[in-house]
Design an enzyme around this catalytic site. Structure first.
Site, PDB file in Angstrom:
ATOM      1  N   ASP A 224      28.082 -46.072 -33.883  1.00 44.08           N
ATOM      2  CA  ASP A 224      28.130 -46.321 -32.520  1.00 44.08           C
ATOM      3  C   ASP A 224      26.317 -47.178 -32.390  1.00 44.08           C
ATOM      4  O   ASP A 224      25.314 -46.749 -32.539  1.00 44.08           O
ATOM      5  CB  ASP A 224      28.243 -44.931 -32.015  1.00 44.08           C
ATOM      6  CG  ASP A 224      28.499 -45.608 -30.073  1.00 44.08           C
ATOM      7  OD1 ASP A 224      29.624 -45.816 -29.759  1.00 44.08           O
ATOM      8  OD2 ASP A 224      27.443 -46.372 -29.695  1.00 44.08           O
ATOM      9  N   ASN A 232      23.564 -56.401 -23.834  1.00 46.83           N
ATOM     10  CA  ASN A 232      25.046 -57.564 -23.184  1.00 46.83           C
ATOM     11  C   ASN A 232      24.252 -57.506 -22.127  1.00 46.83           C
ATOM     12  O   ASN A 232      23.981 -58.879 -21.993  1.00 46.83           O
ATOM     13  CB  ASN A 232      25.963 -56.728 -22.796  1.00 46.83           C
ATOM     14  CG  ASN A 232      27.164 -57.053 -23.805  1.00 46.83           C
ATOM     15  OD1 ASN A 232      26.902 -57.428 -24.485  1.00 46.83           O
ATOM     16  ND2 ASN A 232      27.535 -55.538 -23.997  1.00 46.83           N
ATOM     17  N   HIS A 237      26.316 -61.758 -23.121  1.00 53.69           N
ATOM     18  CA  HIS A 237      27.658 -61.117 -23.593  1.00 53.69           C
ATOM     19  C   HIS A 237      28.224 -61.909 -25.069  1.00 53.69           C
ATOM     20  O   HIS A 237      28.459 -61.279 -26.283  1.00 53.69           O
ATOM     21  CB  HIS A 237      29.498 -61.613 -22.684  1.00 53.69           C
ATOM     22  CG  HIS A 237      29.839 -60.732 -23.181  1.00 53.69           C
ATOM     23  ND1 HIS A 237      30.584 -60.503 -24.076  1.00 53.69           N
ATOM     24  CD2 HIS A 237      30.142 -58.831 -22.957  1.00 53.69           C
ATOM     25  CE1 HIS A 237      31.746 -59.686 -23.740  1.00 53.69           C
ATOM     26  NE2 HIS A 237      31.380 -58.818 -23.381  1.00 53.69           N
ATOM     27  N   GLU A 267      31.680 -50.907 -29.484  1.00 54.11           N
ATOM     28  CA  GLU A 267      30.629 -50.822 -30.030  1.00 54.11           C
ATOM     29  C   GLU A 267      30.658 -49.966 -30.705  1.00 54.11           C
ATOM     30  O   GLU A 267      29.975 -49.582 -31.562  1.00 54.11           O
ATOM     31  CB  GLU A 267      29.227 -51.314 -29.750  1.00 54.11           C
ATOM     32  CG  GLU A 267      28.709 -49.695 -28.879  1.00 54.11           C
ATOM     33  CD  GLU A 267      29.512 -48.959 -28.150  1.00 54.11           C
ATOM     34  OE1 GLU A 267      30.297 -49.560 -27.811  1.00 54.11           O
ATOM     35  OE2 GLU A 267      28.706 -48.254 -27.332  1.00 54.11           O
TER      36      GLU A 267
HETATM   37  N1  GTP Z   1      29.934 -58.007 -26.217  1.00 50.17           N
HETATM   38  C1  GTP Z   1      31.023 -57.266 -26.351  1.00 50.17           C
HETATM   39  N2  GTP Z   1      30.419 -56.084 -25.375  1.00 50.17           N
HETATM   40  C2  GTP Z   1      31.410 -55.084 -25.510  1.00 50.17           C
HETATM   41  C3  GTP Z   1      32.166 -55.615 -26.134  1.00 50.17           C
HETATM   42  N3  GTP Z   1      33.558 -53.974 -26.352  1.00 50.17           N
HETATM   43  C4  GTP Z   1      32.476 -53.463 -25.478  1.00 50.17           C
HETATM   44  N4  GTP Z   1      31.540 -54.677 -25.254  1.00 50.17           N
HETATM   45  C5  GTP Z   1      29.771 -53.438 -23.958  1.00 50.17           C
HETATM   46  O1  GTP Z   1      29.863 -51.975 -25.215  1.00 50.17           O
HETATM   47  C6  GTP Z   1      28.968 -51.663 -23.907  1.00 50.17           C
HETATM   48  C7  GTP Z   1      29.392 -50.301 -24.372  1.00 50.17           C
HETATM   49  O2  GTP Z   1      28.496 -49.549 -23.760  1.00 50.17           O
HETATM   50  P1  GTP Z   1      28.225 -48.043 -23.198  1.00 50.17           P
HETATM   51  O3  GTP Z   1      29.573 -47.427 -23.910  1.00 50.17           O
HETATM   52  O4  GTP Z   1      27.717 -47.145 -22.302  1.00 50.17           O
HETATM   53  O5  GTP Z   1      26.940 -47.858 -24.730  1.00 50.17           O
HETATM   54  P2  GTP Z   1      25.582 -47.944 -25.131  1.00 50.17           P
HETATM   55  O6  GTP Z   1      25.221 -48.853 -24.302  1.00 50.17           O
HETATM   56  O7  GTP Z   1      25.949 -48.612 -26.685  1.00 50.17           O
HETATM   57  O8  GTP Z   1      24.893 -46.609 -24.947  1.00 50.17           O
HETATM   58  P3  GTP Z   1      25.021 -45.333 -25.607  1.00 50.17           P
HETATM   59  O9  GTP Z   1      26.209 -45.550 -27.367  1.00 50.17           O
HETATM   60  O10 GTP Z   1      25.329 -43.919 -25.330  1.00 50.17           O
HETATM   61  O11 GTP Z   1      23.823 -45.934 -27.078  1.00 50.17           O
HETATM   62  C8  GTP Z   1      29.519 -52.272 -22.433  1.00 50.17           C
HETATM   63  O12 GTP Z   1      28.512 -52.675 -21.776  1.00 50.17           O
HETATM   64  C9  GTP Z   1      30.548 -52.939 -22.537  1.00 50.17           C
HETATM   65  O13 GTP Z   1      31.089 -54.168 -21.903  1.00 50.17           O
HETATM   66  C10 GTP Z   1      32.716 -57.014 -27.093  1.00 50.17           C
HETATM   67  O14 GTP Z   1      33.420 -57.443 -27.295  1.00 50.17           O
HETATM   68  N5  GTP Z   1      31.689 -57.683 -27.023  1.00 50.17           N
END
Ligand code: GTP
Length: 342
Positions: A224, A232, A237, A267
């Site tokens: 992860d 983002n 994005h 992610e």
């Molecule tokens: N660019 C992009 N962003 C994505 C995609 N799918 C999901 N996301 C973003 O991935 C982010 C995941 O954030 P969180 O689940 O809060 O996790 P994190 O910020 O990595 O925090 P931790 O996992 O605790 O370190 C969200 O902002 C989603 O909008 C994608 O296909 N492309």
């Protein structure tokens, strides 16, 4: 109870010969074998009875054998299974013998059935076997026809059956290509090329079952990317997408041919490592973590990843196994991120 190497080989050979219904070729074969065998059984049953009734017991026994193949195939298809050996070593040779018999008894009229048999091979066998079986049938039918029909008819029969066989091959190759394309599109994530969540359940359930049979150890690594939301938010994005692509490329570089990568969330990625202990898997995960943190995907902003590693256990379901890797990942996150836990 541990399995001997011979027992493992036998079990894995049996597992390979009985293919469960899959999304691509097997599903198609299960359906077409079902239709062909029900039709075959309905046509052959009265003939079998007639042959015995009229005292042709040898042909009667042969037709009953074909009938048994049809019935076994029908039962397997109803259960959603495609049995390769039954079709390759049962139905296909039975059809070839029937053609030889038909040409011998009926002459030119008998040769007509060769076209039906050629088409049937493509409907009951995977393409690579269907081609070989069709070539064998063409040779056998031509050699038989040489003795029972006029040369002019023989030449025409050979040209037309070659044409029919080639036509079937090109049609079915195109259908297979389209099926593979559809399957790839439905099972993979277009951004990273990793398998999607849809295919995760089927793969892991089937894998956990095989592993139980073979009594081997495998490992799951859950990745992860840390603070991906900030990436983002801060860089946009598109840059987030670039990071996801680069990260999956890094994992792919470290994968072996049997490993499988799934994108299970935004992610979040899951790496399935067959026949691998958790210690070995953790060392590979550590290399992936280091490569990512030292790469310059976003200049001046290191990207890091947290990883959870969990070994299989035959007493665990695949869901519990996956949850274990998720729990270890959670531990990595709680412990400060950018690390591998097992
Ligand atoms: N660019 C992009 N962003 C994505 C995609 N799918 C999901 N996301 C973003 O991935 C982010 C995941 O954030 P969180 O689940 O809060 O996790 P994190 O910020 O990595 O925090 P931790 O996992 O605790 O370190 C969200 O902002 C989603 O909008 C994608 O296909 N492309």
């Amino acid at each position: 109870m541990s399995n001997s190497p011979t027992l493992i080989r036998i079990k894995s050979a049996l597992a390979k010969s009985v293919l469960p219904e899959g999304p691509v070729e097997n599903g198609f074969l299960v359906r077409s074998v079902l239709v062909m065998c029900i039709l075959g059984a309905l046509i052959i049953a009265p003939f079998s009875w007639l042959n015995f009734y009229q005292g042709r017991s040898l042909i009667g026994i042969a037709s009953v054998a074909v009938l048994v193949v049809c019935v076994l195939n029908t039962v397997a298809s109803f259960r959603g299974k495609y049995v390769l050996w039954l079709n390759l070593w049962g139905a296909a040779p039975a059809l070839a013998f029937s053609i030889v018999f038909a040409i011998e008894k009926l002459g030119v009229i008998g040769t007509f059935w060769t076209y039906m048999a050629l088409c049937t091979y493509y409907l009951i066998l995977p393409l690579k076997y269907a081609v070989k079986a069709a070539i064998v049938l063409f040779v056998v039918a031509s050699v038989t026809a040489f003795f029972y029909v006029d040369v002019k008819v023989l030449v025409r029969f050979m040209v037309t059956s070659l044409g029919c066989g080639s036509f079937m091959y090109f049609c079915f190759r195109e259908i297979e290509n389209q099926r593979n394309l559809l399957s790839t599109q439905s099972l993979t994530d277009p951004l990273t090329g990793a398998f999607n969540r849809q295919s995760l359940q089927d793969t892991l359930a089937q894998f956990a079952h095989q592993q139980h049979v073979n009594d081997t150890t495998s490992t799951l690594c859950m990745f992860d990317i840390d603070h991906f939301k900030h990436i983002n938010d801060d860089f946009g994005h598109d840059v987030g997408d670039k990071v996801l692509k680069a990260f999956s490329a890094i994992i792919t570089q470290h994968m072996r041919s049997d490993d499988k990568l799934f994108r299970v969330g935004g992610e979040e990625f899951l790496l399935l490592m067959p026949n691998t202990t958790k210690t070995h898997a953790a060392s590979i995960a550590e290399c992936i973590r280091e490569t990512l943190s030292s790469s310059e995907i976003i200049s001046g902003h290191p990207v890091t990843v947290s990883v959870g590693v969990a070994e299989s256990d035959k007493h665990l379901s695949w869901r519990e196994w996956m949850k274990n890797s998720d729990d270890k990942l959670y531990f990595s996150k709680q412990n400060g991120r950018n690390q591998v836990s097992m």
